[in-house]
Design an enzyme around this catalytic site. Structure first.
Site, PDB file in Angstrom:
ATOM      1  N   LYS A  53      56.069  -4.417 -44.002  1.00 53.97           N
ATOM      2  CA  LYS A  53      56.898  -4.729 -43.325  1.00 53.97           C
ATOM      3  C   LYS A  53      57.050  -5.926 -42.641  1.00 53.97           C
ATOM      4  CE  LYS A  53      59.990  -2.861 -39.587  1.00 53.97           C
ATOM      5  NZ  LYS A  53      60.354  -1.280 -39.044  1.00 53.97           N
ATOM      6  N   SER A  65      64.697   0.524 -39.508  1.00 53.41           N
ATOM      7  CA  SER A  65      64.519  -1.228 -40.319  1.00 53.41           C
ATOM      8  C   SER A  65      63.623  -1.059 -41.310  1.00 53.41           C
ATOM      9  CB  SER A  65      63.753  -1.884 -38.582  1.00 53.41           C
ATOM     10  OG  SER A  65      62.709  -0.892 -38.003  1.00 53.41           O
ATOM     11  N   SER A 111      62.435   4.456 -37.528  1.00 48.04           N
ATOM     12  CA  SER A 111      62.782   3.525 -39.174  1.00 48.04           C
ATOM     13  C   SER A 111      61.670   3.132 -40.314  1.00 48.04           C
ATOM     14  CB  SER A 111      61.825   2.526 -37.645  1.00 48.04           C
ATOM     15  OG  SER A 111      63.265   1.204 -37.110  1.00 48.04           O
TER      16      SER A 111
END
Lengths: 484, 488
Positions: free
Chosen positions: B80, B155, B179
């Site tokens: 990420k 996210s 997330s």
């Protein structure tokens, strides 16, 4: 105008630790800009603070030395504001659970010992330095200082005069230097202070309080005193102008210009800046346990107050001498070494605070750092006390060479032929010559003018090139003049 | 025949160690698929094939030299883009950090390198991890591999989509309020948020420091456990890193006899889609069949979770994001003086959701409001934590849905922040309480969208959490359903 001065002092003290408060960058003054930085103290994305245990312990030792109540549970908080020298956009500080509360700093006033109470001591990190170039719109930031451990020491407004403000700082600095936790040098900025000054004026309608003014940018204790004097005068002036309405003025922040010796208003704050304090989530709350307390305790030596008392009691020194000897721990220790080497305490104190201190100031070093071996100084003190060399000769010929060359005073006395002449048969000869050279002085003395003896003494000293023992000269002269 | 990109991380590492395939073979298989898919799903923000090949070749040289290989030998891992990786950008999907490259590796990245993983690329996210749909990325949304007009969640949407579509077998995500778990549920994969303190946050760009945790996304529980094992452990550079060591993450499945599973009624309330309710209900039966006892429990404070979360997280964020001022890195805006430079740097650099949360947090921390908002939220958080801890006196894990619905359509909630925030209602408690939680696929909706169940364990109870997850996965026998080729 009858009024009372109230000064509270905020002191920021940089701790002398190996590394910064929340990272491992070295703490050092004067390195090229931005060479002592890392992701943590530059506030780079993803970097995290880890508290420096050594800094914590030093701060605890200070709190201990000042008789504060040390928190068992403490924590760090974030103080949020934007400024280019503040890398993270917040300063890690302590808000509602400071490291320590209470305690005091003792100062010596004419009325005796006065305790200036402390409000709190907390730990925080220093910011970087903005560097503005004259005539340029460009500013640079040096982050070497960012993250240096600081303790903030906040006093109650117990300081009642500019002179006491000076004394407060002096006493606090002495404790800090005894603990050896900071250089506490105002010029280098590792001790910074902001006095908060106002006056309470007694009027027929009660007490009128002038608004508190915080004075910043003070780089010496002398300037703290001067700025406070200046502010007190300004507050009186304001009262004369505005009367009781002076109390409605907002609090303000002042600077001090030491060229003009004047304070100037920098900004007025209608209300306190909103720093949006909240607990620092990157650092769990800290329990101060017995291990840390023990280590901190071990760091606390005999403090100036106790040492002064002991010097007065054990060595029979005056309060003045004891205070001056104890200002720096190294000087006090040196004094005791010289005394242990066999010198008498009082004359040793006189030498240290007189000529030795003069040489130290000239070289800008501490007395203990002059390179003057304690045993040699002791032997010099003894030579003078025993009348083997004159005080003058010791001052002029021995001490400078002992400092410069590490010379042995006894050897110097022999080499330079400085041995004091106290053989009365030798001195009698010189005394008779002097009387013959200045019969008027002899006659005057015999007529009862005591002072006339000095002229004759001077002649004898000149004749013996200063080596005559003045006490013996005097008695020989008296003997001749009074009996013959 | 199973393609290399379909293999588990465990199988790939084994094959590389056994020299059955080269690391380069593994890399090429995944690169080919990633390059074909990425235009359709927008999973990667940074994907540099030559860099991936270089890492693979270097590993192959070490294989040839007979070096001891780590547990992730040759396994492509996507990261990420809010974790610091040298040699790659670290943008946090923000315009502000578009030009930023970190000069140092996050702790989790160091661990991946030590484990001989291939750092495959950086994945898309909501800007600074603020969002639940990856629509708040400054560089475009991530799409759900199973329905390109739907969200992959957020996210960590990029990481979830990349793993789901077989672009990588493993990815790192971060989870502040769900997330990792929510996108895992939306994309039909496994996502684990470890206990707070298990994975060092050093090098994770902070959103809300007291809630953020890095964790694995994988296609099965064993792969997730493998990755957690690599990245977990104490790190002295993170003062909140735990010294607690996790053991037996890869234990036997065995039976669940004696395992007590709690069903918190508050997690099955209004707004829960019937299909999700049914799928999670079926999971009870499966677990009971494996010998577990399932009982209802009550966690009445759960309903305050969202309110607490949306005070605490923005408050911390407002402070954490203050460092993006244009002075030292990132984008510097124009300005006549320092203050206008700050304003343009931040005004141009941040997107609307980031600004909204900074405003919320700044307000909540303001003097005069602190006690009513942040102060009170902290008190409720403590109560929530106490309630959760008490629940674990009676049960070993809690079983809940991960999300109230399956993946929603892109744009559906983008204009309605509150509806978007409510999507986190089932996941925030684990962050607020610091407990581990995992999302495991538990079926499909009638229109073929994945459904996830959530298991929540006591703090540092990762081992038993994984044991239940693994047992469920085995018993459910759902197998992995690959998404259809895009454009096919």
């Amino acid at each position: 105008m009858k009024y009372r001065v109230l000064i509270g002092m905020e002191v920021h003290l940089q701790l002398r630790t190996k590394s910064k408060m929340f990272c491992r960058c070295p703490v050092r003054f004067g390195a090229p800009p931005n060479t002592l930085t890392c992701p943590v103290c530059l506030g780079m994305p993803g970097a995290l603070p880890v508290p420096n245990r050594d800094a914590m312990i030093r701060a605890i030792a200070l709190a201990r030395a000042l008789d504060c109540d040390i928190a068992t549970d403490t924590k760090f908080d974030r103080k949020n504001y934007f400024y280019p020298d503040l890398p993270k956009g917040y300063q890690i500080s302590q808000f509602d659970r400071p490291l320590a509360t209470g305690g005091c700093v003792e100062i010596v006033t004419e009325e005796g010992i006065k305790r200036i109470r402390l409000r709190r001591i907390h730990i925080e990190e220093d910011v970087g330095k903005n560097i503005h170039e004259d005539g340029s719109k460009l500013s640079r930031v040096d982050f070497n200082r960012a993250g240096t451990p600081l303790v903030e020491i906040v006093s109650e407004p117990d300081i009642a005069s500019p002179e006491e403000a000076h004394k407060y700082l002096d006493a606090l600095r002495a404790v800090v230097r005894y603990l050896d936790i900071s250089d506490a040098n105002m010029q280098e900025g590792n001790l910074r202070c902001e006095p908060n000054v106002n006056i309470h004026i007694e009027t027929e309608d009660g007490v009128v309080k002038t608004p508190i003014v915080e004075v910043k940018n003070l780089n010496s204790m002398r300037n703290v005193e001067r700025a406070a004097i200046c502010e007190i005068a300004r507050h009186q002036e304001l009262y004369r102008e505005l009367g009781a309405k002076v109390a409605d003025l907002p609090r303000s922040t002042c600077g001090f210009d030491d060229q003009t010796d004047k304070t100037f208003v920098m900004r007025q704050k209608e209300e306190a800046h909103d720093y949006r304090y909240f607990p620092e989530p990157d650092i769990p709350p800290i329990q101060i346990g017995s291990a840390w307390l023990g280590t901190a305790n071990d760091m606390v030596p005999e403090l100036p107050r106790a040492k002064r008392q002991r010097f007065a009691d054990d060595y029979g020194l005056s309060a003045y001498d004891a205070e001056n000897l104890c200002r720096e721990r190294s000087t006090a220790d040196y004094f005791e070494t010289v005394v242990k080497a066999g010198a008498a305490a009082k004359p040793t104190a006189n030498w240290l605070l007189g000529d030795v201190s003069f040489h130290a100031k000239e070289r800008q070093v501490a007395i203990a750092a002059l390179g003057l071996a304690a045993s040699r100084l002791a032997s010099m003190v003894n030579l003078v006390e025993e009348g083997k060399v004159s005080r003058k000769a010791a001052e002029k010929d021995l001490l400078p060479r002992m400092i410069a060359e590490g010379a042995d005073p006894a050897q110097l006395v022999t080499d330079l032929g400085l041995a004091q002449v106290d053989d009365s048969s030798v001195l009698e000869e010189a005394a008779r010559q002097a009387i013959a050279q200045n019969p008027k002085a002899a006659a005057d003395f015999r007529a009862g003018k005591e002072k006339a003896l000095n002229a004759l003494k001077g002649l004898v000293m000149r004749e013996t090139r200063g080596k005559a023992n003045p006490t013996v000269v005097e008695s020989v002269l008296r003997n001749i003049l009074e009996t013959e | 025949m199973t393609e290399l990109w379909q293999e588990s991380a465990r199988a790939l590492a084994q094959k590389v160690r056994d020299r059955e395939v080269s690391a380069l073979d593994v890399a090429e298989a995944h690169l080919a698929r990633a390059l074909r898919w990425n235009d359709h799903v927008g999973a990667f923000l940074h994907l540099e094939p030559d860099d991936v090949r270089r890492q693979a070749r270097e590993l192959d040289r070490r294989v040839a030299a007979g070096a001891d290989l780590g547990p992730l030998a040759g396994v492509p891992v996507a990261i990420k883009d809010n974790m610091c990786v040298t040699g790659m950008p670290t943008t946090c999907a923000s315009r502000f950090l578009e030009p930023y490259e970190s000069p140092w590796d996050a702790h989790a990245i160091t661990k991946l390198r030590e484990a001989d993983a291939i750092l495959f690329g950086k994945t898309n996210l909501d800007e600074f991890a603020m969002g639940s749909s990856t629509e708040n990325s400054a560089f475009g949304p991530t799409r759900n591999p199973y329905a390109l007009d739907r969200t992959a969640g957020g996210s960590s949407g990029g990481s979830a989509a990349a793993v789901a579509a077989g672009l990588v077998p493993l990815a790192l995500g971060s989870d502040t309020g769900g997330s990792i778990r929510q996108p895992a549920a939306f994309c039909g994969i496994v996502g684990l948020k470890p206990s707070y303190g298990v994975v060092s946050r050093y090098g994770l760009v902070a959103f809300a420091s007291s809630l953020d945790q890095i964790g694995p996304l994988a296609r099965d529980v064993d792969d997730a456990a493998l990755l957690l094992d690599v990245i977990g452990g104490h790190d002295p550079r993170d003062a909140t890193s735990s010294v607690h060591s996790l053991k037996d993450l890869n234990g036997d499945v065995g039976s669940l006899r004696g395992m007590r599973i709690g069903i918190p009624t508050e997690y099955f309330g209004e707004g829960l889609a019937p299909e999700v309710r049914a799928a999670v209900g079926a999971a009870h039966a499966t677990l009971t069949g494996r010998g577990a006892t399932v009982t209802e429990v009550s966690l009445p404070l759960t309903k305050f979770g969202i309110a607490v979360y949306y005070i605490v997280a923005p408050s911390e964020a407002s402070s954490n994001l203050a460092r993006y001022d244009g002075v030292r890195f990132g984008t510097r805006g124009d300005g006549d003086d320092v203050s206008s430079m700050f304003q343009t740097s931040r005004g141009d650099g941040f997107g609307p959701e980031v600004k909204r949360r900074i405003l919320l947090g700044t307000f909540a921390l303001s003097s005069g409001y602190y006690d009513a908002y942040y102060g009170r939220a902290q008190k409720v958080r403590a109560a929530l934590r106490a309630e959760m801890e008490a629940a674990f006196d009676d049960v070993d894990v809690l079983l809940t849905p991960t999300t109230p619905t399956v993946a929603f359509e892109l744009g559906e909630k983008a204009q309605d922040p509150l509806a978007m925030y409510l999507n986190d209602v089932l996941t925030v408690s684990a962050n607020l309480c610091g407990t581990p939680a995992i999302s495991v696929p538990c079926g499909r909706s009638s229109d073929g969208m994945p459904i996830g169940l959530q298991l929540i364990g006591p703090r540092f109870g990762e081992a038993s959490l994984l044991r239940v997850a693994r047992a469920y996965e085995n018993a459910a026998e759902m197998g992995y359903r690959w998404p259809a080729e895009p454009g096919a």
